[in-house]
Design an enzyme around this catalytic site. Structure first.
Site, PDB file in Angstrom:
ATOM      1  N   CYS A  42     -44.864 -11.473 -36.303  1.00 35.03           N
ATOM      2  CA  CYS A  42     -43.713 -10.705 -36.776  1.00 35.03           C
ATOM      3  C   CYS A  42     -42.657 -11.674 -37.317  1.00 35.03           C
ATOM      4  CB  CYS A  42     -43.130  -9.881 -35.627  1.00 35.03           C
ATOM      5  SG  CYS A  42     -41.787  -8.770 -36.128  1.00 35.03           S
ATOM      6  N   ASP A  44     -39.636 -11.614 -36.670  1.00 34.92           N
ATOM      7  CA  ASP A  44     -38.565 -11.718 -35.673  1.00 34.92           C
ATOM      8  C   ASP A  44     -38.225 -13.184 -35.355  1.00 34.92           C
ATOM      9  OD1 ASP A  44     -37.225 -11.733 -33.006  1.00 34.92           O
ATOM     10  OD2 ASP A  44     -37.584  -9.571 -33.137  1.00 34.92           O
ATOM     11  N   ARG A  46     -36.986 -14.466 -32.855  1.00 33.00           N
ATOM     12  CA  ARG A  46     -37.173 -14.877 -31.459  1.00 33.00           C
ATOM     13  C   ARG A  46     -38.622 -15.229 -31.135  1.00 33.00           C
ATOM     14  NH1 ARG A  46     -35.030  -9.333 -29.179  1.00 33.00           N
ATOM     15  NH2 ARG A  46     -36.419  -8.744 -30.894  1.00 33.00           N
ATOM     16  N   CYS A 101     -39.989  -5.335 -30.079  1.00 25.37           N
ATOM     17  CA  CYS A 101     -40.092  -5.471 -31.536  1.00 25.37           C
ATOM     18  C   CYS A 101     -39.258  -4.395 -32.235  1.00 25.37           C
ATOM     19  CB  CYS A 101     -41.559  -5.357 -31.958  1.00 25.37           C
ATOM     20  SG  CYS A 101     -41.799  -5.577 -33.728  1.00 25.37           S
TER      21      CYS A 101
HETATM   22 CO    CO Z   1     -41.127  -7.622 -34.357  1.00 26.30          CO
END
Ligand code: CO
Length: 209
Positions: A42, A44, A46, A101
């Site tokens: 992903c 993301d 993090r 997520c």
């Molecule tokens: Co995500």
């Protein structure tokens, strides 16, 4: 501006540190890469794919998008997968989802997000296919975690049906497919599915319809 310049400063520090440990660290990687893994994660911030797995430059081929999705119509990811499998001959292709997520949370939400709703439509299909299972989760956290697992299984399943992977397996070639969910709260990887290396093994991953 300061935040941005900090990146440049960090980069200079990092390059110096690496060369300090190994004078040839960068020069020996200059001509070619021989990664053993392709990871699809992903976007993301993090989820630091290389950092969390200790992968050094040259060791991991990476593709990222919102929700770590494999779309059979996405030229971008298909090109990455084909290059990784047919040219780099990676041993492993890993789909890595993660806890909390935003894409999965947005898929649960009724509100419209515009263009991104199209991108979330496959995740919403996964939710429909597993409606009863998701509804039986005791808490919202549990439901979100279950969807992150189901989404990873779905994406590994789609990957296993791409002509790129099927052709590679037919030729007796690599790779093995794996699915992970990374837990942001602990920094640890949960292993969801491993060592899928045949159409028969992959068949259980996707709904029958
Ligand atoms: Co995500």
């Amino acid at each position: 501006m300061k935040n941005y310049l900090k990146l440049i400063q960090n980069n200079a520090d990092w390059a110096r540190e690496m060369v300090g440990k190994d004078a040839d660290f960068f020069s020996k990687r200059e001509q070619a890469q021989t990664p053993h893994h392709l990871i699809i994660g992903c976007s993301d911030s993090r989820v630091p794919l290389e950092l969390m797995t200790g992968a050094l430059p040259g060791e991991m081929f990476v593709h990222r998008n919102i929700g770590n999705q494999v779309w059979e119509t996405d030229m971008n990811i298909l090109s990455v997968v084909q290059f990784a499998v047919d040219v780099l001959d990676v041993e492993h292709v890993i789909v890595c989802g993660h806890s909390n997520c935003g894409a999965l949370k947005a898929a649960f939400a009724d509100s419209a997000h515009g263009l991104i709703d199209h991108w979330l439509s496959d995740i919403r299909s996964t939710m429909r296919w597993h409606e009863d299972e998701l509804a039986s989760c005791a808490t919202a956290e549990e439901r979100l975690h279950r969807l992150s697992v189901l989404n990873v299984l779905q994406q590994v399943g789609i990957l296993s049906r791409t002509p790129i992977i099927l052709d590679a397996w037919k030729r007796g070639r690599r790779p093995m497919l794996h699915g992970w969910v990374y837990d942001i709260g602990s920094g640890l990887i949960e292993r969801i599915v491993e060592q899928v290396d045949s159409a028969e093994m992959a068949a259980v991953l996707l709904p029958k319809n």
